[in-house]
Design a protein around this motif. Structure first.
Motif, PDB file in Angstrom:
ATOM      1  N   ARG A   7       0.828  -1.203   0.000  1.00 42.83           N
ATOM      2  CA  ARG A   7       0.000   0.000   0.000  1.00 42.83           C
ATOM      3  C   ARG A   7       0.867   1.259   0.000  1.00 42.83           C
ATOM      4  O   ARG A   7       0.557   2.237  -0.694  1.00 42.83           O
ATOM      5  CB  ARG A   7      -0.934   0.002   1.206  1.00 42.83           C
ATOM      6  N   SER A   8       1.949   1.217   0.751  1.00 44.58           N
ATOM      7  CA  SER A   8       2.855   2.369   0.777  1.00 44.58           C
ATOM      8  C   SER A   8       3.478   2.610  -0.596  1.00 44.58           C
ATOM      9  O   SER A   8       3.620   3.765  -1.036  1.00 44.58           O
ATOM     10  CB  SER A   8       3.968   2.146   1.810  1.00 44.58           C
ATOM     11  N   ALA A   9       3.847   1.527  -1.277  1.00 50.90           N
ATOM     12  CA  ALA A   9       4.443   1.659  -2.605  1.00 50.90           C
ATOM     13  C   ALA A   9       3.430   2.212  -3.604  1.00 50.90           C
ATOM     14  O   ALA A   9       3.755   3.084  -4.418  1.00 50.90           O
ATOM     15  CB  ALA A   9       4.969   0.304  -3.075  1.00 50.90           C
ATOM     16  N   VAL A  10       2.197   1.737  -3.527  1.00 46.97           N
ATOM     17  CA  VAL A  10       1.149   2.238  -4.429  1.00 46.97           C
ATOM     18  C   VAL A  10       0.863   3.707  -4.135  1.00 46.97           C
ATOM     19  O   VAL A  10       0.695   4.529  -5.050  1.00 46.97           O
ATOM     20  CB  VAL A  10      -0.129   1.388  -4.303  1.00 46.97           C
ATOM     21  N   ASP A  11       0.823   4.066  -2.848  1.00 48.87           N
ATOM     22  CA  ASP A  11       0.603   5.467  -2.479  1.00 48.87           C
ATOM     23  C   ASP A  11       1.727   6.357  -3.003  1.00 48.87           C
ATOM     24  O   ASP A  11       1.481   7.493  -3.442  1.00 48.87           O
ATOM     25  CB  ASP A  11       0.511   5.610  -0.961  1.00 48.87           C
TER      26      ASP A  11
ATOM     27  N   ARG B  49       1.178   6.864  -6.576  1.00 52.32           N
ATOM     28  CA  ARG B  49       0.043   7.780  -6.756  1.00 52.32           C
ATOM     29  C   ARG B  49       0.485   9.225  -6.553  1.00 52.32           C
ATOM     30  O   ARG B  49       0.026  10.132  -7.266  1.00 52.32           O
ATOM     31  CB  ARG B  49      -1.081   7.418  -5.786  1.00 52.32           C
ATOM     32  N   SER B  50       1.373   9.455  -5.603  1.00 54.02           N
ATOM     33  CA  SER B  50       1.833  10.817  -5.357  1.00 54.02           C
ATOM     34  C   SER B  50       2.585  11.382  -6.564  1.00 54.02           C
ATOM     35  O   SER B  50       2.577  12.594  -6.797  1.00 54.02           O
ATOM     36  CB  SER B  50       2.731  10.860  -4.109  1.00 54.02           C
TER      37      SER B  50
ATOM     38  N   LEU C 204      12.588   7.610  -8.795  1.00 56.26           N
ATOM     39  CA  LEU C 204      12.460   8.592  -7.721  1.00 56.26           C
ATOM     40  C   LEU C 204      11.519   8.084  -6.638  1.00 56.26           C
ATOM     41  O   LEU C 204      11.789   8.223  -5.441  1.00 56.26           O
ATOM     42  CB  LEU C 204      11.945   9.919  -8.284  1.00 56.26           C
ATOM     43  N   ALA C 205      10.402   7.486  -7.071  1.00 57.41           N
ATOM     44  CA  ALA C 205       9.470   6.904  -6.104  1.00 57.41           C
ATOM     45  C   ALA C 205      10.151   5.816  -5.282  1.00 57.41           C
ATOM     46  O   ALA C 205       9.933   5.694  -4.070  1.00 57.41           O
ATOM     47  CB  ALA C 205       8.246   6.347  -6.833  1.00 57.41           C
TER      48      ALA C 205
ATOM     49  N   GLN D 109       8.333  18.093 -13.731  1.00 56.27           N
ATOM     50  CA  GLN D 109       9.440  18.670 -12.976  1.00 56.27           C
ATOM     51  C   GLN D 109       8.934  19.404 -11.746  1.00 56.27           C
ATOM     52  O   GLN D 109       9.444  19.228 -10.634  1.00 56.27           O
ATOM     53  CB  GLN D 109      10.240  19.633 -13.860  1.00 56.27           C
ATOM     54  N   MET D 110       7.898  20.231 -11.938  1.00 56.41           N
ATOM     55  CA  MET D 110       7.344  20.984 -10.818  1.00 56.41           C
ATOM     56  C   MET D 110       6.730  20.048  -9.786  1.00 56.41           C
ATOM     57  O   MET D 110       6.859  20.266  -8.576  1.00 56.41           O
ATOM     58  CB  MET D 110       6.318  21.991 -11.327  1.00 56.41           C
ATOM     59  N   ARG D 111       6.084  18.992 -10.242  1.00 61.17           N
ATOM     60  CA  ARG D 111       5.483  18.038  -9.310  1.00 61.17           C
ATOM     61  C   ARG D 111       6.545  17.344  -8.472  1.00 61.17           C
ATOM     62  O   ARG D 111       6.390  17.178  -7.258  1.00 61.17           O
ATOM     63  CB  ARG D 111       4.659  17.006 -10.074  1.00 61.17           C
ATOM     64  N   VAL D 112       7.648  16.957  -9.116  1.00 63.11           N
ATOM     65  CA  VAL D 112       8.725  16.291  -8.390  1.00 63.11           C
ATOM     66  C   VAL D 112       9.296  17.216  -7.322  1.00 63.11           C
ATOM     67  O   VAL D 112       9.512  16.811  -6.164  1.00 63.11           O
ATOM     68  CB  VAL D 112       9.828  15.829  -9.358  1.00 63.11           C
ATOM     69  N   PHE D 113       9.554  18.467  -7.672  1.00 67.48           N
ATOM     70  CA  PHE D 113      10.116  19.382  -6.685  1.00 67.48           C
ATOM     71  C   PHE D 113       9.123  19.694  -5.570  1.00 67.48           C
ATOM     72  O   PHE D 113       9.528  19.885  -4.409  1.00 67.48           O
ATOM     73  CB  PHE D 113      10.621  20.659  -7.360  1.00 67.48           C
ATOM     74  N   ASP D 114       7.839  19.742  -5.881  1.00 76.84           N
ATOM     75  CA  ASP D 114       6.838  19.901  -4.825  1.00 76.84           C
ATOM     76  C   ASP D 114       6.887  18.711  -3.864  1.00 76.84           C
ATOM     77  O   ASP D 114       6.809  18.882  -2.636  1.00 76.84           O
ATOM     78  CB  ASP D 114       5.438  20.031  -5.418  1.00 76.84           C
ATOM     79  N   LEU D 115       7.020  17.505  -4.416  1.00 77.83           N
ATOM     80  CA  LEU D 115       7.103  16.307  -3.578  1.00 77.83           C
ATOM     81  C   LEU D 115       8.379  16.314  -2.736  1.00 77.83           C
ATOM     82  O   LEU D 115       8.364  15.935  -1.554  1.00 77.83           O
ATOM     83  CB  LEU D 115       7.060  15.048  -4.443  1.00 77.83           C
ATOM     84  N   LEU D 116       9.497  16.739  -3.337  1.00 80.77           N
ATOM     85  CA  LEU D 116      10.749  16.803  -2.585  1.00 80.77           C
ATOM     86  C   LEU D 116      10.655  17.834  -1.456  1.00 80.77           C
ATOM     87  O   LEU D 116      11.146  17.601  -0.344  1.00 80.77           O
ATOM     88  CB  LEU D 116      11.914  17.145  -3.511  1.00 80.77           C
ATOM     89  N   THR D 117      10.012  18.969  -1.737  1.00 77.64           N
ATOM     90  CA  THR D 117       9.834  19.990  -0.707  1.00 77.64           C
ATOM     91  C   THR D 117       8.999  19.453   0.449  1.00 77.64           C
ATOM     92  O   THR D 117       9.334  19.646   1.631  1.00 77.64           O
ATOM     93  CB  THR D 117       9.170  21.238  -1.309  1.00 77.64           C
ATOM     94  N   ASP D 118       7.898  18.763   0.116  1.00 84.94           N
ATOM     95  CA  ASP D 118       7.061  18.161   1.159  1.00 84.94           C
ATOM     96  C   ASP D 118       7.831  17.094   1.929  1.00 84.94           C
ATOM     97  O   ASP D 118       7.686  16.970   3.152  1.00 84.94           O
ATOM     98  CB  ASP D 118       5.797  17.552   0.533  1.00 84.94           C
ATOM     99  N   TYR D 119       8.635  16.316   1.216  1.00 77.34           N
ATOM    100  CA  TYR D 119       9.415  15.249   1.844  1.00 77.34           C
ATOM    101  C   TYR D 119      10.406  15.823   2.856  1.00 77.34           C
ATOM    102  O   TYR D 119      10.538  15.322   3.973  1.00 77.34           O
ATOM    103  CB  TYR D 119      10.149  14.451   0.766  1.00 77.34           C
ATOM    104  N   VAL D 120      11.086  16.885   2.470  1.00 77.61           N
ATOM    105  CA  VAL D 120      12.048  17.525   3.371  1.00 77.61           C
ATOM    106  C   VAL D 120      11.338  18.095   4.596  1.00 77.61           C
ATOM    107  O   VAL D 120      11.805  17.950   5.730  1.00 77.61           O
ATOM    108  CB  VAL D 120      12.829  18.627   2.626  1.00 77.61           C
ATOM    109  N   ALA D 121      10.178  18.727   4.383  1.00 77.96           N
ATOM    110  CA  ALA D 121       9.425  19.295   5.505  1.00 77.96           C
ATOM    111  C   ALA D 121       8.957  18.208   6.466  1.00 77.96           C
ATOM    112  O   ALA D 121       8.924  18.413   7.688  1.00 77.96           O
ATOM    113  CB  ALA D 121       8.236  20.093   4.977  1.00 77.96           C
TER     114      ALA D 121
END
Length: 261
Positions: A109-113, A116-117, A141-142, A166-178
């Motif tokens: 489930r974590s991998a599918v989520d 999905r992100s 990246l996932a 590209q923008m989606r990946v950086f948004d995800l990286l920003t959320d990940y760091v936070a």
């Protein structure tokens, strides 16, 4: 001890050539650091040295000890999966070095989520080899993020992606760091991507560290002339982030000609 990345007089030599020379820096966790510089500056070599995959002089420490490749996330520039695995299986490998017969439902489930992100959960059953280069980049990246490393090293990880992804990946990286307090060090060719998404930058040129700090303090018109051989303006867009506007290029050892508007 704080999980700080420290580089002390790091150098790399190959075949008698000095690829990196005397790189020293201290990078705090909880940020995205853009690694910028022209082709041949040494960005990939530096990431490989930090990951422990390139012999080097000097010292590299993460949290006061040598970097353990098994504890970090590293995605080199040339990174493709040639095994006959599905997308979901490739992502699951981010948590385990090999797939066994038992993979828990929670992990699946974590991998599918995670897929999905990235907006690619519909590809979970596809063979990884059947995907485009950009789709494979998203899958890998996932995979790295599923491991939840506190140190993430990415070499041109968005180079094959369109601007929306590209923008989606950086948004995800920003959320990940936070969320995790991780340190992300990412080599980026596109200076405006680096300006928009990096908390700070390291500027490399000919194997040496030209500067470290906020983008607008390091990537100046003078630095762009000296390092990249271009005439450019650095403007401020409406969100306050700097934007590089190139006007002309030249050979650094030749006199520049002024063009009329």
């Amino acid at each position: 001890m704080t999980e700080r990345l420290t580089l002390a007089n790091v150098g790399v030599r190959r075949g008698g050539n000095r690829i990196l020379d005397d790189i020293s820096a201290s990078l705090e966790p909880g940020q995205i650091v853009g690694l910028v510089g022209p082709n041949g500056a040494g960005k990939s070599t530096l990431l490989g040295a930090i990951a422990g995959l390139a012999a080097h002089d000097g010292a590299i420490h993460w949290g006061g000890r040598r970097v353990d490749i098994g504890e970090i996330g590293f995605m080199p520039q040339q990174c493709q999966v040639r095994a006959e695995l599905s997308v979901l299986e490739v992502v699951l490998l981010g948590r385990h070095e090999r797939l066994g017969f038992r993979v828990g439902d929670a992990l699946v489930r974590s991998a599918v989520d995670m897929l999905r992100s990235f907006g690619i959960d519909d590809l979970s059953g596809r063979a990884i080899q059947s995907l485009s280069g950009g789709q494979q980049q998203l899958v890998l990246l996932a995979q790295r993020l599923l491991r939840e490393p506190k140190l993430l090293l990415l070499d041109e990880a968005t180079s094959a992606l369109d601007i929306r992804h590209q923008m989606r990946v950086f948004d995800l990286l920003t959320d990940y760091v936070a969320r995790t307090g991780a340190l992300v060090l990412i080599a980026i060719h596109d200076l405006n991507l680096a300006a928009r998404h990096s908390d700070s930058v390291l500027l490399l040129h000919a194997g040496r560290l030209e500067g470290m700090g906020a983008f607008e303090e390091i990537v100046t018109p003078a630095a762009l002339r000296r390092v990249y051989g271009i005439e450019a303006e650095v403007l401020s867009c409406r969100n306050g982030r700097p934007v590089v506007v190139p006007h002309s290029s030249f050979e650094p050892d030749r006199p520049r000609q002024t063009r009329r508007a």
